[in-house]
Write a protein that holds these residues in place. Structure first.
Motif, short mmCIF file in Angstrom:
data_model
loop_
_atom_site.label_atom_id
_atom_site.label_comp_id
_atom_site.label_asym_id
_atom_site.label_seq_id
_atom_site.Cartn_x
_atom_site.Cartn_y
_atom_site.Cartn_z
N ARG A 100 0.86 -1.19 0.00
CA ARG A 100 0.00 0.00 0.00
C ARG A 100 0.89 1.24 0.00
O ARG A 100 1.82 1.32 0.81
N LEU A 101 0.60 2.18 -0.88
CA LEU A 101 1.36 3.42 -0.97
C LEU A 101 0.43 4.56 -0.55
O LEU A 101 -0.66 4.72 -1.12
N THR A 102 0.87 5.33 0.45
CA THR A 102 0.06 6.41 0.99
C THR A 102 0.87 7.70 0.98
O THR A 102 1.96 7.75 1.58
N PRO A 103 0.36 8.75 0.31
CA PRO A 103 1.08 10.03 0.33
C PRO A 103 1.19 10.55 1.76
O PRO A 103 0.27 10.39 2.56
N ASP A 104 2.33 11.18 2.06
CA ASP A 104 2.58 11.77 3.37
C ASP A 104 3.40 13.03 3.15
O ASP A 104 4.63 12.99 3.22
N GLY A 105 2.72 14.12 2.83
CA GLY A 105 3.42 15.36 2.50
C GLY A 105 4.20 15.17 1.21
O GLY A 105 3.65 14.75 0.20
N GLU A 106 5.50 15.46 1.25
CA GLU A 106 6.37 15.30 0.08
C GLU A 106 6.84 13.85 -0.09
O GLU A 106 7.50 13.52 -1.07
N ALA A 107 6.53 13.00 0.86
CA ALA A 107 7.00 11.61 0.86
C ALA A 107 5.82 10.66 0.59
O ALA A 107 4.68 11.08 0.47
N THR A 108 6.16 9.37 0.51
CA THR A 108 5.15 8.32 0.37
C THR A 108 5.51 7.19 1.33
O THR A 108 6.67 6.78 1.39
N VAL A 109 4.53 6.72 2.07
CA VAL A 109 4.72 5.59 2.97
C VAL A 109 4.35 4.32 2.21
O VAL A 109 3.28 4.23 1.62
N LEU A 110 5.27 3.37 2.23
CA LEU A 110 5.01 2.06 1.66
C LEU A 110 4.77 1.11 2.83
O LEU A 110 5.60 1.01 3.73
N GLU A 111 3.62 0.44 2.82
CA GLU A 111 3.31 -0.58 3.81
C GLU A 111 3.29 -1.92 3.10
O GLU A 111 2.58 -2.08 2.09
N LEU A 112 4.06 -2.86 3.59
CA LEU A 112 4.09 -4.22 3.06
C LEU A 112 3.48 -5.13 4.12
O LEU A 112 3.91 -5.12 5.26
N GLU A 113 2.47 -5.88 3.72
CA GLU A 113 1.80 -6.82 4.61
C GLU A 113 1.92 -8.21 3.98
O GLU A 113 1.57 -8.39 2.82
N HIS A 114 2.44 -9.17 4.74
CA HIS A 114 2.60 -10.55 4.26
C HIS A 114 1.87 -11.47 5.24
O HIS A 114 2.17 -11.46 6.43
#
Length: 190
Positions: A100-114
């Motif tokens: 899952r990619l979520t914008p966070d200001g100028e950055a992007t948070v990548l969440e990996l779930e396995h």
């Protein structure tokens, strides 16, 4: 601060239970990239090979993929630039991976779930032992290095194989520290 400290601090690690008694492994890292830039780095075969592994197949929802020398599976969800869901087929077993990619200001948070991660894997983790969490996390660290322009040109598997003793020692130290961080997460569950 040193790079290993930054790597350890920049990753959120979680292991939670699912209703079947298995575990869900979750990693979160923030990247100095837009969702589109991060999406392209994790989905474009020409870019993916630079920091992870060569990939072949039909890379769209419903298609099958194969990572060279590793897992394969089916791409089940593909919602640009926010979600990839796929089966992860390796060693005769199958599990699910969601990115899952979520914008966070100028950055992007990548969440990996396995998930599911078999319960018997968890007590077998030990300091200095590479496990599923450390393996995924080393890939996410390489992704950050790639996005920052800190990786050599060419395929990751080629320059890793050609690495000298100094680079291998640094990579091994990083892997050990990441593994130890996962052991701590697992220990907090006990």
């Amino acid at each position: 601060m040193n790079k290993i400290f930054d790597i350890l601090q920049d990753t959120d690690r979680e292991l939670r239970d699912d209703p079947s008694g298995m575990h869900v492994l979750v990693l979160r890292r923030s990247y100095d990239a837009s969702p589109e830039e991060l999406w392209d780095a994790i989905t474009d075969p020409q870019r993916l090979v630079r920091w992870f592994l060569p990939i072949t197949g039909d890379l769209r929802a419903g298609g099958r993929f194969q990572l060279e020398g590793n897992a394969g599976g089916e791409i089940r969800q593909c919602e640009r630039p926010s979600l990839i869901g796929l089966s992860w087929e390796s060693g005769g077993g199958s599990s699910e991976v969601h990115l899952r990619l979520t914008p966070d200001g100028e950055a992007t948070v990548l969440e990996l779930e396995h998930a599911p991660v078999p319960a018997e894997i968890v007590p077998n983790a030990a300091p200095g032992v590479w496990g599923l969490g450390a393996g995924w996390e080393m890939g996410l660290v390489a992704l950050g290095d790639y996005l920052a322009g800190d990786l050599p040109e060419g395929r990751a598997i080629d320059w890793i194989a050609a690495a000298g003793p100094e680079q291998m020692a640094a990579a091994s130290a990083t892997a050990d520290q990441i593994s130890d961080a996962w052991v701590k997460v697992i220990g907090e569950r006990s």
